[in-house]
Design an enzyme around this catalytic site. Structure first.
Site, short mmCIF file in Angstrom:
data_model
loop_
_atom_site.label_atom_id
_atom_site.label_comp_id
_atom_site.label_asym_id
_atom_site.label_seq_id
_atom_site.Cartn_x
_atom_site.Cartn_y
_atom_site.Cartn_z
N SER A 64 54.10 13.36 -11.81
CA SER A 64 52.87 14.00 -12.28
C SER A 64 53.05 14.62 -13.66
CB SER A 64 52.43 15.09 -11.29
OG SER A 64 52.28 14.56 -10.00
N1 SAM Z 1 56.01 15.22 -6.63
C1 SAM Z 1 56.33 13.99 -7.30
C2 SAM Z 1 57.25 14.17 -8.48
O1 SAM Z 1 57.65 15.32 -8.76
O2 SAM Z 1 57.62 13.16 -9.09
C3 SAM Z 1 55.12 13.18 -7.69
C4 SAM Z 1 54.38 12.70 -6.51
S1 SAM Z 1 53.42 11.23 -6.74
C5 SAM Z 1 52.03 11.84 -7.63
C6 SAM Z 1 52.84 11.07 -5.05
C7 SAM Z 1 53.92 10.59 -4.10
O3 SAM Z 1 53.42 10.70 -2.77
C8 SAM Z 1 54.29 9.12 -4.28
O4 SAM Z 1 55.66 9.01 -4.49
C9 SAM Z 1 53.87 8.47 -2.97
O5 SAM Z 1 54.69 7.38 -2.57
C10 SAM Z 1 53.98 9.65 -2.02
N2 SAM Z 1 53.21 9.51 -0.77
C11 SAM Z 1 51.98 9.00 -0.56
N3 SAM Z 1 51.65 9.08 0.73
C12 SAM Z 1 52.70 9.67 1.37
C13 SAM Z 1 52.96 10.03 2.72
N4 SAM Z 1 52.07 9.82 3.71
N5 SAM Z 1 54.13 10.62 3.01
C14 SAM Z 1 55.06 10.86 2.03
N6 SAM Z 1 54.87 10.52 0.74
C15 SAM Z 1 53.70 9.94 0.41
#
Ligand code: SAM
Length: 235
Positions: A64
């Site tokens: 992000s």
């Molecule tokens: N917090 C992260 C960072 O510091 O890089 C960025 C997060 S990114 C915007 C959103 C993440 O949520 C993705 O890596 C995606 O694969 C994960 N995601 C989506 N659905 C999910 C779920 N049900 N459980 C765990 N992770 C999930």
């Protein structure tokens, strides 16, 4: 630990302070301590201190933008010693910042659904020196962690992907006095929502508009990310 570009990091944080986004000394210091260049995908290090989200290879996911990370950290108000659940580890960058904020007496559990990102985040967190305080788990974080457990475990829960509704188990895993953050709404536009638990009552407030990738899982969106425009919860 050696930071590749201290000047770029401080000018980014100064800009976030001037904009009123970084407000607390604790978030400022955490952002100055965690080298973002260790968490971006190889080949994008030269953009690590631009205030934009960056792609994590061809996973379709992103690290992000720093301003969004800072907004969420300020709204979460993490205290030293807190137990924190992050849903959506991605690169591990936000987990490292949470580790700075909880300190040596706290703990961060971060759940990620994509195996390649679990591996990426673990190796980034190891290189940056945070694996002692951060546990990265492969799974569907929409069900909380441990999955489907309904008791109070965490002081803070932060969901870094957009959900169609408040997910039941992560909310149930909040301790008394706890705070949960989640971007709520359809793909393309959500409202960052803060839930507070006091005793057995929960209050929620809408903080600001935002755009996140979807929370894909049993209590999130289907793989297409479209549940919310197809109709109400299937639960
Ligand atoms: N917090 C992260 C960072 O510091 O890089 C960025 C997060 S990114 C915007 C959103 C993440 O949520 C993705 O890596 C995606 O694969 C994960 N995601 C989506 N659905 C999910 C779920 N049900 N459980 C765990 N992770 C999930």
């Amino acid at each position: 630990m050696v930071r590749m570009n201290v000047d770029e990091a401080s000018s980014l944080v100064d800009s976030l302070k001037r904009q009123g986004i970084v407000r607390s000394r604790r978030v400022e210091e955490a952002m100055l301590r965690v080298p973002r260049e260790l968490f971006v995908w190889p080949g994008t290090e030269h953009r690590a201190y631009e205030d934009i989200p960056l792609p994590l290879d061809d996973t379709g996911q992103t690290i992000s933008a720093p301003h969004m990370v800072a907004i969420m950290l300020e709204a979460l108000d993490v205290k030293p010693g807190n137990q924190v659940l992050e849903i959506g580890t991605g690169s591990g960058y936000n987990a490292a910042l949470l580790a700075e904020l909880v300190g040596r007496d706290g703990k961060v559990v971060s759940v990620e659904r994509l195996p390649e990102l679990v591996e990426f985040a673990r190796s980034n967190l190891k290189r940056a020196g945070y694996l002692d305080r951060v546990e990265v788990v492969l799974g569907d974080g929409s069900l909380g962690y441990p999955p489907r457990y309904e008791g109070p475990l965490y002081d803070r829960v932060t969901i870094t992907a957009s959900a169609p509704r408040l997910p039941r188990y992560p909310v149930a895993q909040l301790r008394d006095g706890g705070i949960l953050l989640v971007p709520l709404g359809p793909p393309g536009y959500q409202v960052l929502t803060r839930v507070r638990r006091r005793g057995n009552s929960y209050s929620s407030e809408e903080l600001l508009g935002c755009v996140f990738v979807p929370l894909v899982g049993e209590d999130g969106y289907g793989p297409g990310g479209l549940d919310i425009i197809r109709g109400p919860s299937k639960r």
